[in-house]
Design a protein around this motif. Structure first.
Motif, short mmCIF file in Angstrom:
data_model
loop_
_atom_site.label_atom_id
_atom_site.label_comp_id
_atom_site.label_asym_id
_atom_site.label_seq_id
_atom_site.Cartn_x
_atom_site.Cartn_y
_atom_site.Cartn_z
N GLN A 60 7.76 17.53 5.73
CA GLN A 60 7.47 16.77 4.52
C GLN A 60 7.68 17.61 3.27
N GLU A 61 8.20 16.97 2.26
CA GLU A 61 8.35 17.61 0.96
C GLU A 61 6.99 18.17 0.52
N TYR A 62 6.95 19.38 0.03
CA TYR A 62 5.70 19.95 -0.51
C TYR A 62 5.55 19.46 -1.94
N VAL A 63 4.47 18.76 -2.19
CA VAL A 63 4.26 18.22 -3.53
C VAL A 63 3.48 19.24 -4.34
N ARG B 46 -4.52 -3.70 -2.48
CA ARG B 46 -3.60 -4.69 -1.90
C ARG B 46 -3.10 -4.21 -0.53
N PHE B 47 -2.82 -2.92 -0.45
CA PHE B 47 -2.39 -2.33 0.83
C PHE B 47 -3.48 -2.53 1.90
N LEU B 48 -4.73 -2.29 1.53
CA LEU B 48 -5.83 -2.42 2.50
C LEU B 48 -5.98 -3.88 2.94
N ALA B 49 -5.87 -4.79 1.97
CA ALA B 49 -5.98 -6.22 2.32
C ALA B 49 -4.83 -6.61 3.26
N GLY B 50 -3.64 -6.10 2.96
CA GLY B 50 -2.45 -6.46 3.75
C GLY B 50 -2.47 -5.89 5.15
N THR B 51 -3.19 -4.77 5.35
CA THR B 51 -3.20 -4.14 6.67
C THR B 51 -4.53 -4.40 7.42
N GLY B 52 -5.44 -5.12 6.78
CA GLY B 52 -6.70 -5.45 7.45
C GLY B 52 -7.63 -4.25 7.60
N ILE B 53 -7.54 -3.30 6.67
CA ILE B 53 -8.43 -2.13 6.73
C ILE B 53 -9.55 -2.36 5.71
N GLU B 54 -10.79 -2.17 6.14
CA GLU B 54 -11.92 -2.46 5.25
C GLU B 54 -12.63 -1.20 4.73
N VAL B 55 -12.58 -0.14 5.52
CA VAL B 55 -13.19 1.12 5.07
C VAL B 55 -12.13 2.21 5.17
N ALA B 56 -11.91 2.94 4.09
CA ALA B 56 -10.87 3.98 4.13
C ALA B 56 -11.09 5.01 3.02
N GLY B 57 -10.59 6.21 3.29
CA GLY B 57 -10.45 7.23 2.25
C GLY B 57 -8.97 7.54 2.16
N ILE B 58 -8.38 7.27 1.00
CA ILE B 58 -6.93 7.43 0.87
C ILE B 58 -6.63 8.61 -0.04
N GLU B 59 -5.81 9.54 0.47
CA GLU B 59 -5.55 10.78 -0.28
C GLU B 59 -4.21 10.74 -0.98
N PHE B 60 -4.21 11.22 -2.23
CA PHE B 60 -2.94 11.32 -2.94
C PHE B 60 -2.89 12.56 -3.81
N ILE B 61 -1.69 12.96 -4.13
CA ILE B 61 -1.46 14.11 -5.02
C ILE B 61 -0.68 13.59 -6.21
N THR B 62 -0.97 14.16 -7.37
CA THR B 62 -0.17 13.83 -8.54
C THR B 62 0.82 14.95 -8.76
N GLY B 63 2.10 14.63 -8.61
CA GLY B 63 3.15 15.64 -8.74
C GLY B 63 3.77 15.64 -10.13
N ASP B 64 5.00 16.14 -10.21
CA ASP B 64 5.72 16.20 -11.49
C ASP B 64 5.83 14.81 -12.10
N GLU B 65 5.88 14.78 -13.41
CA GLU B 65 6.03 13.53 -14.16
C GLU B 65 4.98 12.49 -13.75
N ASP B 66 3.78 13.01 -13.39
CA ASP B 66 2.67 12.14 -13.03
C ASP B 66 2.98 11.18 -11.88
N ARG B 67 3.88 11.59 -10.99
CA ARG B 67 4.15 10.76 -9.81
C ARG B 67 2.94 10.81 -8.89
#
Ligand code: ADP
Ligand code: MG
Length: 319
Positions: free
Chosen positions: A177-180, A250-271
């Motif tokens: 995976q690309e290192y962010v 919307r992703f959680l509703a679409g996949t039927g997940i009710e409890v989750a911790g979702i991880e993200f990183i903010t990379g260059d240009e606020d991606r």
């Protein structure tokens, strides 16, 4: 009597939720799913079932707990039981590749990732896709950051693969995976209960990639002092950008997940790049206390207990 049934395999992660359920006098019981016997022709007990099976269960000597849970969930669903984080949640919990497919199909950007089956193919794949940039090697079925490694070059990957340190992924699938690169050494973990955003926590990554927030996972003193001010690894923040929040809900509703911790990183240009969906999530009690979150005021375990209690009360009356 109808109860809340908690499906899991790690006793160390249960006490905060157990306490929150007891506080509300909710009837509950645990199903420790490392082993078990189930008559598929018989109906399961009545109640609400909450699946907390973890992707890292194999690291606690419960090699087949996730497989057993998938089979038990199929039985529960066949009998029409109310399952929180049912089969589709477990399906994503144990496969980052399937997480990324589901995220991307909901318009959520994930880091550039190459799927590699076969240790002997890794070096060539890294050379082809990540020759001139740092990259991450991680197992498809992950958990707690175990086996997540950063490489500065294909050569360093090759020597790792030739060494005794190499750990084969439990499902045989590697992800390159690309290192962010983030401007600050932090990732964000957004917590959702009942499919709705609860809060986000910023996690300091300067000490490495093992970021489990549960108290039971803390190694030594989490508040290691830097100069005068204590440095905390987990800090609850006010919120996340509303566009990100809406897309994740919307992703959680679409996949039927009710409890989750979702991880993200903010990379260059606020991606914003989402790289991990934890359907078995744990909360950091110190960070919650510092931000004034108590059992009755939007703490993670409190919110889950409320949610499960509401589902129990909402069950249709027995025929
Ligand atoms: N592509 C990436 N770029 C930068 N850091 C990453 C990347 N992937 C993972 N990490 C770091 O490694 C940690 C663990 O990786 P993650 O994919 O969440 O695995 P796990 O499922 O084991 O938690 C992350 O929280 C993050 O700090
Ligand atoms: Mg993670």
């Amino acid at each position: 009597m109808r109860r809340i049934h908690i499906l899991h395999e790690n006793a160390a992660w249960l006490p905060p939720l157990a306490q929150a359920l007891d506080q509300r006098r909710l009837p509950w019981t645990e199903w420790f799913l490392d082993a078990g016997t189930f008559d598929l022709a018989a109906p399961p007990p009545e109640g609400v079932f909450y699946n907390r099976m973890s992707a890292s269960s194999h690291t606690r000597d419960h090699r087949f707990a996730a497989e057993l849970t998938a089979a038990v969930l199929a039985w529960l669903v066949r009998w029409g039981r109310r399952v929180v984080n049912g089969p589709s949640a477990l399906d994503l919990e144990i496969s980052k590749a399937r997480q990324y497919a589901a995220l991307e199909s909901h318009g959520i950007v994930t880091p550039r990732t190459v799927l590699v089956g076969g240790r002997e193919r890794l070096a060539a794949a890294a050379l082809r896709y990540f020759a001139d940039q740092p990259f991450i090697l991680k197992p498809n079925r992950g958990g707690k950051g175990l086996g997540v490694r950063l490489f500065a070059s294909v050569d360093s990957l090759a020597s790792y693969l030739d060494s005794d340190a190499y750990e084969p992924p439990v499902d045989g699938i590697h992800l390159l995976q690309e290192y962010v690169r983030s401007q600050r050494p932090f990732i964000t973990r957004a917590e959702f209960v009942g499919g709705r955003f609860l809060y986000a926590v910023e996690v300091d990554t300067s000490d490495g990639f093992e970021l489990c927030p549960a108290d039971a996972c803390a190694i030594g003193d989490a508040n290691c002092p830097v100069g005068e001010a204590p440095r905390h690894k987990f800090t609850i923040i006010d919120g996340i950008p509303s566009a990100v929040r809406m897309r994740l809900e919307r992703f959680l509703a679409g996949t039927g997940i009710e409890v989750a911790g979702i991880e993200f990183i903010t990379g260059d240009e606020d991606r914003t790049l989402v790289y991990d969906v934890n359907t078995n999530t744990n909360y950091n009690p110190d960070a919650e206390a510092r931000s004034g979150r108590t059992d009755t005021n939007r703490s993670g375990p409190g919110a889950i207990a409320e949610f499960l209690g509401a589902q129990l009360h909402r069950l249709p009356a027995a025929a």
